[in-house]
Design an enzyme around this catalytic site. Structure first.
Site, mmCIF file in Angstrom:
data_model
loop_
_atom_site.group_PDB
_atom_site.id
_atom_site.type_symbol
_atom_site.label_atom_id
_atom_site.label_comp_id
_atom_site.label_asym_id
_atom_site.label_seq_id
_atom_site.Cartn_x
_atom_site.Cartn_y
_atom_site.Cartn_z
ATOM 1 N N GLU A 250 28.023 15.312 1.596
ATOM 2 C CA GLU A 250 27.748 13.874 1.531
ATOM 3 C C GLU A 250 27.616 13.393 0.092
ATOM 4 O OE1 GLU A 250 28.156 11.856 3.762
ATOM 5 O OE2 GLU A 250 27.997 12.964 5.631
ATOM 6 N N ASP B 76 28.482 3.393 5.502
ATOM 7 C CA ASP B 76 29.247 3.632 4.281
ATOM 8 C C ASP B 76 30.350 2.568 4.204
ATOM 9 O OD1 ASP B 76 31.026 4.356 6.210
ATOM 10 O OD2 ASP B 76 31.832 6.050 5.101
ATOM 11 N N TYR C 25 22.494 5.431 2.263
ATOM 12 C CA TYR C 25 23.589 5.996 3.040
ATOM 13 C C TYR C 25 23.396 7.486 3.291
ATOM 14 C CZ TYR C 25 27.659 8.596 4.147
ATOM 15 O OH TYR C 25 28.463 9.500 4.742
ATOM 16 N N CYS D 149 40.977 1.897 11.262
ATOM 17 C CA CYS D 149 40.523 0.596 10.755
ATOM 18 C C CYS D 149 40.590 0.608 9.229
ATOM 19 C CB CYS D 149 39.100 0.318 11.237
ATOM 20 S SG CYS D 149 38.569 -1.397 11.037
#
Length: 383
Positions: free
Chosen positions: A68, A169, A151, A221
DNA sequence: TACACGTGGTC
DNA sequence: TGACCAAGTGT
């Protein structure tokens, strides 16, 4: 302020499941997304796929944390080899906490945003000392650690520990702003997006839901030309209903880059050693090694800045251009050859050109060396 | 809140 | 080419 659900979504009275239970908009959305994820999840080195997750397997919090942080503002492709190298070298939190900071900085070289590497070390040491090497499980605890913000804390808590928190995010900002046609510009809209997402998070599978939202944003998307025909949520999407997908998310205009100019010195000893130094711990490229540079200035470099040592400097062409997030830098390079016995000035050292990779030069510095000594940055260390 | 902070890929 | 973007955080 939470946006109303898409007008195209059927009224709640019209929705019922075969088992007679009432189907909420939130539940239907999560189910559609998770069903899509089970078929289309990306396979990633730090991830436990939906199949194994259903069997109760959970990802290693250390690997989730490391991935991450590496993925902050960084593409999956760029992270790949760094993640492999880091986990091979430092397989767990305690091993990482014991690593010298300079080794971590050098291993991070090329990945960018170097304060992440420094914070990674600080975070690991805090976890080792304050938590016995065991990562805290809650987002509100994780967010207190260095390099872990809103986040990353949410993503670790959701993915590694199944805490039902909204994970937002850049992908999720895009997906949610399109789903609900949120037209407030980013970054002001961040909290609205988070609160819009919160009630959509399924209590039983928050980790997969977070991964699914990000995968949807990354693969379907997309910012440009989203593949709405393939989207499991297209019937619920206001932006799609309006045929205005690319209008979201709305973003505030960004400032123009500053142009800056600098001189750099490539000093090469006849025994194939190059002169390097270390940058100050904070600020641009903080704590990273570099070739000596003059001041970074607003106007083009007219004459040679003060060199690190006296030598027969000669200007070489071409210049090196490098674009940072907020600075457009042009570097003029001076080069000199020196005898093998030349000592390094205070604060500098001679680094073996053969092992230049080990120097951990950030990309802009590697470009400067490469311009002066073609092939230098591609040489591999001898065994 | 707004800006500093890297890099590589895309169109 | 240049602008935008990619799993943000610290100050």
């Amino acid at each position: 302020m939470i946006q109303s659900r898409p007008a195209s979504f059927p009224s709640e009275e019209g929705l019922s499941l075969e088992n007679g239970r009432e189907a909420s908009f939130e539940g239907v959305l999560a189910q559609a997304l998770l069903a899509w994820y089970e078929r289309h999840a990306r396979t990633l080195p730090w991830r436990i796929g939906p199949k194994w997750r259903r069997a109760g397997v959970k990802p290693d919090p250390y690997r989730v944390w490391l991935s991450e942080v590496m993925l902050q503002q960084t593409t999956v492709k760029a992270v790949g080899e760094y993640f492999a190298a880091f986990t091979a070298r430092w397989p767990d939190m305690m091993a990482f906490a014991a690593a010298p900071e300079e080794e971590v900085m050098a291993a991070w070289a090329g990945l960018g945003y170097y304060s992440r590497a420094r914070n990674l070390v600080a975070c690991a040491r805090r976890v080792a000392e304050d938590y016995g090497g065991v990562m805290p499980r809650k987002a509100d605890e994780l967010v207190k650690l260095p390099g872990i913000g809103p986040y990353t804390s949410a993503s670790i808590a959701a993915i590694a520990f199944d805490e039902p928190v909204p994970v937002v995010d850049g992908n999720v900002e895009r997906v949610v702003s399109r789903l609900f046609a949120i037209d407030r510009p980013l970054p002001q809209a961040k909290s609205e997006i988070r609160e819009t997402l919160r009630p959509l998070v399924p209590q039983d599978r928050p980790g997969e839901f977070a991964e699914a939202m990000m995968d949807l944003g990354a693969t379907i998307c997309s910012p440009k030309r989203p593949a709405c025909a393939l989207c499991p949520l297209n019937m619920m999407c206001r932006a799609h209903g309006e045929q205005r997908e690319e209008a979201y998310p709305v973003k505030a205009p960004k400032r123009a880059k500053a142009k800056k100019f600098a001189g750099a010195f490539v000093a090469l000893r006849d025994d194939q050693k190059i002169l390097l130094s270390r940058r100050p711990p904070k600020g641009l490229l903080g704590g990273m090694s570099e070739v000596p540079t003059g001041p970074w200035q607003e106007s083009p470099v007219a004459r040679m800045p003060a060199p690190p040592l006296s030598a027969p400097w000669r200007k070489i062409t071409p210049q090196v251009s490098h674009i940072f997030t907020h600075i457009d830098l042009k570097v003029t390079i001076w080069q000199a050859a020196l005898p093998p016995e030349t000592p390094a000035p205070e604060g500098f050292w001679w680094h073996d050109l053969e092992n230049l990779k080990d120097a951990g030069l950030p990309t802009v510095m590697a470009k400067i060396v490469e311009a002066a000594i073609p092939g230098a940055t591609k040489a591999r260390a001898k065994r």
